[in-house]
Scaffold this motif. Structure first.
Motif, short mmCIF file in Angstrom:
data_model
loop_
_atom_site.label_atom_id
_atom_site.label_comp_id
_atom_site.label_asym_id
_atom_site.label_seq_id
_atom_site.Cartn_x
_atom_site.Cartn_y
_atom_site.Cartn_z
N UNK A 58 0.83 -1.21 0.00
CA UNK A 58 0.00 0.00 0.00
C UNK A 58 0.87 1.26 0.00
N UNK A 59 1.84 1.33 0.93
CA UNK A 59 2.65 2.55 1.03
C UNK A 59 3.60 2.68 -0.17
N UNK A 60 4.04 1.56 -0.73
CA UNK A 60 4.88 1.64 -1.92
C UNK A 60 4.06 2.21 -3.08
N UNK A 61 2.80 1.75 -3.20
CA UNK A 61 1.95 2.27 -4.27
C UNK A 61 1.73 3.78 -4.10
N UNK A 62 1.40 4.21 -2.87
CA UNK A 62 1.12 5.63 -2.64
C UNK A 62 2.37 6.48 -2.87
N UNK A 63 3.51 6.01 -2.37
CA UNK A 63 4.75 6.79 -2.50
C UNK A 63 5.21 6.88 -3.96
N UNK A 64 5.17 5.74 -4.68
CA UNK A 64 5.63 5.77 -6.07
C UNK A 64 4.67 6.60 -6.94
N UNK A 65 3.38 6.59 -6.59
CA UNK A 65 2.42 7.42 -7.33
C UNK A 65 2.70 8.90 -7.07
N UNK A 66 2.99 9.24 -5.81
CA UNK A 66 3.32 10.64 -5.48
C UNK A 66 4.57 11.09 -6.23
N UNK A 67 5.59 10.24 -6.26
CA UNK A 67 6.84 10.58 -6.96
C UNK A 67 6.57 10.76 -8.45
N UNK A 68 5.79 9.84 -9.03
CA UNK A 68 5.48 9.92 -10.47
C UNK A 68 4.75 11.22 -10.79
N UNK A 69 3.73 11.57 -9.97
CA UNK A 69 2.98 12.80 -10.22
C UNK A 69 3.84 14.04 -10.00
N UNK A 70 4.75 13.98 -9.02
CA UNK A 70 5.61 15.13 -8.74
C UNK A 70 6.56 15.41 -9.89
#
Ligand SMILES: [Zn+2]
Ligand SMILES: [Zn+2]
Length: 311
Positions: A179-191
């Protein structure tokens, strides 16, 4: 391509703890690209008042802390081994009492079958499982892991990313890691998406060529991880809802009604996450949950009487 990240990693089985360094490397590169070269300068120039940037930086660090906490919980938590001399407990059909199998004469399944013929009408009873490699009885839902070289309680799979088996005692931590890997990698991708778009539109991109290359690499890596982990996460959510492990999902194909399916809520709370909601999002169980939910120890699992005609 992105969907094959996990398949590719089964080929890396022999690498062992190098995978931990690889995970930390991806985290380090992402940190450099997002915080030091992307948000950092913006915050510095605005004197720390760029509200969206400040929010993103706080969120990034919060998710990173949860990701690393969950990750090392999976890595360092024993997924659950079979206690020495563990014996199956069989319900006495006449008295309805639990009968633990004791005594050295039951050290082999053949002897066990002979001695217990009055209790077990079907010699092929799936409740009696024996591991020839470990030379011991297997608790329900446990499986032998050829990488770990032992039986693992409620084994889900052997995960190369965490250099450990995922089983009864660390499955919740593994799900939180996903879950946290998905949220973190999505945040990085969007950033980093605006930089990526600017790169292809020949727009003005600040930074040195080295920083740009790192930003590009981080964007591609995190996008690949976000998509792979999303697929994995969706699969595991459906497994949790049906109270099934990855291994059992294959067994289930031959058994349309799954005997461990207790209903979604019980499957979620009493089999994996615990009843105390305050502990759902952290890789820890409350003392009370550990006391009141014996399934969290990985040795006994109730079956649904409506679905299990054998019991
Ligand atoms: Zn075994
Ligand atoms: Zn294993």
């Amino acid at each position: 391509m992105a969907w094959n990240v996990f398949k590719f990693c089964t080929a890396l089985r022999g690498l062992g703890s190098v995978m931990i360094l690889m995970v930390l490397g991806v985290v380090g590169v992402s940190y450099y690209a997002v915080v030091l070269t992307n948000y950092g300068p913006t915050l510095f120039e605005s004197g720390g008042v760029a509200s969206f940037t400040a929010f993103a930086v706080v969120l990034f660090h919060g998710l990173l802390a949860m990701l690393l906490w969950s990750y090392f919980s999976v890595v360092l938590t024993d997924p659950g081994g079979v206690p020495p001399n563990w014996r199956p407990v069989i319900m006495d059909e006449e008295g309805g009492e639990a009968v633990p199998l004791v005594g050295s004469e039951f050290s082999s399944p053949i002897l066990f079958m002979q001695h217990q013929s009055t209790l077990i009408s079907d010699p092929g009873d799936p409740r009696i499982r024996f591991c020839k490699k470990c030379n011991q009885f297997k608790p329900p839902r446990s499986h032998h892991c050829s990488v770990c070289g032992r039986c693992v309680l409620k084994m889900d799979h052997h995960c190369v990313w965490v250099v450990n088996c995922v089983g009864a005692l660390n499955y919740k931590f593994f799900l939180l890691f996903l879950l946290y890997t998905f949220l973190e990698t999505t945040l990085v991708t969007l950033s980093l998406l605006p930089h990526f778009i600017a790169f292809f539109n020949d727009g003005e991109i600040p930074g040195t060529p080295g920083a740009l290359a790192t930003t590009f690499l981080t964007f591609v890596l995190n996008l690949a991880f976000a998509l792979s982990v999303l697929g994995f996460l969706i699969m595991h959510i459906s497994l949790v809802m049906g109270n099934t492990t990855t291994i059992e999902a294959y067994e289930k194909k031959a058994t349309p009604k799954w005997r461990y399916d207790l209903g979604r809520r019980k499957n979620f709370e009493q089999q994996v996450f615990g009843i105390d909601k305050r502990y759902w999002l952290i890789p820890v169980y409350s003392e009370e949950d550990l006391r009141r939910i014996p399934e969290l120890e990985g040795l006994e699992y109730p079956t649904n009487p409506d679905l299990d005609s054998r019991l």
